[in-house]
Design an enzyme around this catalytic site. Sequence first.
Site, PDB file in Angstrom:
ATOM      1  N   SER A   1      44.549  50.484  32.158  1.00 31.97           N
ATOM      2  CA  SER A   1      45.801  50.676  32.882  1.00 31.97           C
ATOM      3  C   SER A   1      46.953  50.029  32.129  1.00 31.97           C
ATOM      4  O   SER A   1      46.961  48.818  31.905  1.00 31.97           O
ATOM      5  CB  SER A   1      45.702  50.064  34.283  1.00 31.97           C
TER       6      SER A   1
ATOM      7  N   HIS B   1      48.450  58.103  38.140  1.00 33.47           N
ATOM      8  CA  HIS B   1      48.112  57.735  39.514  1.00 33.47           C
ATOM      9  C   HIS B   1      49.418  57.552  40.280  1.00 33.47           C
ATOM     10  O   HIS B   1      50.134  56.580  40.072  1.00 33.47           O
ATOM     11  CB  HIS B   1      47.293  56.435  39.485  1.00 33.47           C
TER      12      HIS B   1
ATOM     13  N   MET C   1      40.216  53.342  45.607  1.00 37.35           N
ATOM     14  CA  MET C   1      40.884  52.079  45.327  1.00 37.35           C
ATOM     15  C   MET C   1      39.991  50.926  45.785  1.00 37.35           C
ATOM     16  O   MET C   1      39.504  50.911  46.919  1.00 37.35           O
ATOM     17  CB  MET C   1      42.232  52.001  46.047  1.00 37.35           C
TER      18      MET C   1
ATOM     19  N   ASP D   1      39.493  51.988  40.801  1.00 35.45           N
ATOM     20  CA  ASP D   1      40.708  51.325  40.328  1.00 35.45           C
ATOM     21  C   ASP D   1      40.946  50.070  41.156  1.00 35.45           C
ATOM     22  O   ASP D   1      41.143  50.148  42.369  1.00 35.45           O
ATOM     23  CB  ASP D   1      41.898  52.281  40.459  1.00 35.45           C
TER      24      ASP D   1
ATOM     25  N   MET E   1      51.382  56.518  43.147  1.00 35.51           N
ATOM     26  CA  MET E   1      51.466  55.710  44.362  1.00 35.51           C
ATOM     27  C   MET E   1      52.888  55.837  44.898  1.00 35.51           C
ATOM     28  O   MET E   1      53.693  54.905  44.855  1.00 35.51           O
ATOM     29  CB  MET E   1      51.087  54.256  44.060  1.00 35.51           C
TER      30      MET E   1
ATOM     31  N   ASP F   1      50.110  53.958  36.151  1.00 37.15           N
ATOM     32  CA  ASP F   1      50.403  53.698  37.556  1.00 37.15           C
ATOM     33  C   ASP F   1      51.880  53.947  37.845  1.00 37.15           C
ATOM     34  O   ASP F   1      52.750  53.243  37.322  1.00 37.15           O
ATOM     35  CB  ASP F   1      50.052  52.254  37.917  1.00 37.15           C
TER      36      ASP F   1
ATOM     37  N   MET G   1      54.693  53.862  40.653  1.00 36.67           N
ATOM     38  CA  MET G   1      54.980  53.289  41.971  1.00 36.67           C
ATOM     39  C   MET G   1      56.466  53.432  42.281  1.00 36.67           C
ATOM     40  O   MET G   1      57.305  53.278  41.390  1.00 36.67           O
ATOM     41  CB  MET G   1      54.594  51.810  42.003  1.00 36.67           C
TER      42      MET G   1
END
Length: 221
Positions: free
Chosen positions: A8, A64, A135, A173, A66, A33, A35
């Site tokens: 990551s 990913h 998760m 993850d 989020m 990631d 976000m």
Amino acid sequence: MGIQIAPSILSADFARLAEEAVAVSNADWLHVDVMDNHFVPNLTLGMPVVESLAKATDKPLDCHLMIEDPDRWAPGYVEAGASSVTFHIEACRAPIRTAREIRSKGARAAMALRPATPIEPYEDLLSELDMILIMTVEPGFGGQKFLDICVPKIRRTRQLLDKHGLDLWIEIDGGVSADTIEQCAEAGADVFVAGSAVYAADDPNAMVENLRTLAEQATTS
């Protein structure tokens, strides 16, 4: 493809992302990631950085999301260069349509579940997906402690996939390290996101291989 390791870049040096990608040349994917400070209480990189990173590395990008409203934004990440796009089922209003649109643009579609979200209500969606992301920490921050309460969910997810004869990957993850990867592999996971365990290591590439070996041993013992 067997066991796959996806470092990551949330744990990498954001000022040196291209170099940090090279530092894990043995990895199968780079996990990105995204976000938005709404779905999770943190703000990270977005589509322009994904686009730049895709041009700087030949590693496939595992994005990913989020974020709120992934139905709207997910297809754009494929266009930005992602090879896999994961949306959170808790934020998605039209998961079948979104998964199909991701796939139609040439990427793998994945559904993510927070630690407290069960897999069973989404059994009918599995055939629309290429991967399930479970998760093992609460989404939003790196460096959290692994939640072993999620291991039975990994096993139940693998049983559901076997029940329907589906060849989906199960990705884990959160808190993945040399201390936790074996139990997840034994339970049925085959794609592992590792942030601080890899990028805090003296030799990130060597840690990638160490994690891969541990997971492979757990699945063959």
